[in-house]
Write an enzyme that holds these catalytic residues in place. Structure first.
Site, PDB file in Angstrom:
ATOM      1  CB  CYS A  62       5.896  29.268   4.774  1.00 47.43           C
ATOM      2  SG  CYS A  62       7.174  30.548   4.819  1.00 47.43           S
TER       3      CYS A  62
ATOM      4  CB  CYS B 235       7.561  31.512  11.409  1.00 41.24           C
ATOM      5  SG  CYS B 235       6.344  31.748  10.115  1.00 41.24           S
TER       6      CYS B 235
END
Length: 374
Positions: free
Chosen positions: A94, A204
């Site tokens: 990410c 997340c």
């Protein structure tokens, strides 16, 4: 800004200096992909907190939707690894592909800098002296080095190990000289709306309130298989899919007199092999093979990697103390890292990161472990 206390304090520290400053909030996960609605979505609260802090600091802020980029560049590759029985780390990719990739590409000016609330540091250094640049040494511009921060207990440089040099050069890490306790105290002193907000943990897109297995089962079809005693070959139970366990994990098999731990996963047989006790020799390996290796300074790897190897420090999980190891480049281009002492619970798919003391050199994906003591 994420809506947490770290990025809020980062914004305040920069707002107190002479910067042309604005804030950006990344929306990386679209809950409509799961439920068809955005109701009760965690990102909305995060976005509200970001706006509250920015109003207090007088900063312009905007939300950037990068959920498509996250899906294609981070989530889908991670799903493939989970389904194959490996243990990926989406947070590392990410940072590389989204935060310091797609988001940085959208910055309006190439002179823009991207500041984050990571606990990491950056130094500038001249490239290493060599025969080719001997006479021009000192004329080259300094290059960015990713370094560990002051607060080692919150160190997040492991998650930044895949960020390329060009992106690292435009990054700012204002929290490098602070401890987490100091950051929290500053937030309270300044009355920031996020001062008492708890830390977010976990991946997340999974969130903290859902079980990982239940979440992944929405995307990977169940593929039950046997859990086998590595020593005796006896089937001890069943698993719903290889993704449901990782190497070194307590298998939690009912009816056993001793705790059993995952030592091996066989994708061909769709089997998980377990051993008794957390110190069993089969849980350890002497070396690892690493693929898709990237040095942050791509054209200046450490000397010795094509010979006897470079001796440095190795980290293959976020929450671990780095350990001594030697990195070598094989003839086929793959990387081999040999540990000074055998290491436990190393899984394929994890990211191996190499360090020169507190200087992060680069990373790659573990594809094999070798030298089991069993």
């Amino acid at each position: 800004m994420s809506g947490g206390v770290d990025s809020s304090v980062t914004a305040k520290l920069l707002a107190d200096q002479d910067y042309d400053l604005s804030a950006v909030f990344m929306r990386n996960w679209d809950t409509r992909d799961e439920s068809g609605t955005d109701s009760g979505c965690e990102w909305k609260k995060d976005w509200e907190d970001v706006q509250r802090v920015c109003r207090m600091l007088g900063l312009k802020c905007e939300m950037v939707d990068l959920s498509r980029e996250y899906w294609t560049r981070v989530f889908e590759p991670a799903l493939d690894l989970w389904e194959a029985g490996s243990t990926p780390n989406p947070d590392i990719w990410c940072n590389k592909e989204v935060k310091f990739g797609a988001l940085m590409d959208r910055l309006t000016s190439k002179n823009s800098w991207l500041a984050t609330g990571h606990y990491a540091d950056k130094k500038w250094a001249l490239p290493p002296l060599s025969v080719s640049n001997l006479f021009a040494y000192g004329k080259f511009p300094p290059r960015p080095q990713l370094r560990r921060p002051l607060d080692r207990s919150k160190d997040q440089t492991y998650y930044l190990a895949a960020v390329p040099e060009a992106s690292l050069a435009r990054a700012l890490f204002p929290l490098a000289p602070y401890k987490k306790t100091e950051v929290r105290a500053m937030a309270q002193k300044w009355g920031l709306p996020t001062a008492s907000r708890e830390e977010s943990m976990g991946i997340c897109f999974v969130g903290e309130k859902r079980k990982f297995d239940d979440f992944i089962a929405q995307y990977i079809p169940p593929k039950p298989g046997p859990i086998i005693d590595l020593e005796g070959g006896r089937i001890l139970g069943r698993h719903p899919g290889l993704y449901s366990y990782t190497i070194g994990q307590n298998a939690r098999i009912k009816g056993m007199h001793q705790k059993m731990f995952v030592a091996k996963k066989d994708p061909k047989e769709n089997a998980i092999y377990v051993v008794p006790g957390p110190e069993h020799p089969a849980l350890y390996c002497a070396s690892i093979t690493v693929d898709k290796w990237k040095w942050i300074w791509e054209d200046a790897p450490p000397t010795g990697i094509d010979g006897e190897g470079f001796r440095g420090r190795v980290q293959y999980r976020h929450r671990m103390v780095d350990v001594p190891g030697t990195i070598q480049r094989r003839a086929d281009g793959t990387i081999r890292i040999t540990f000074q002492k055998p290491q436990s619970s190393v899984a394929t798919g994890q990211v191996a990161v190499m360090w020169n003391r507190d200087w992060c050199l680069g990373c790659g994906i573990i594809t094999a472990t070798e030298g089991s003591l069993h």
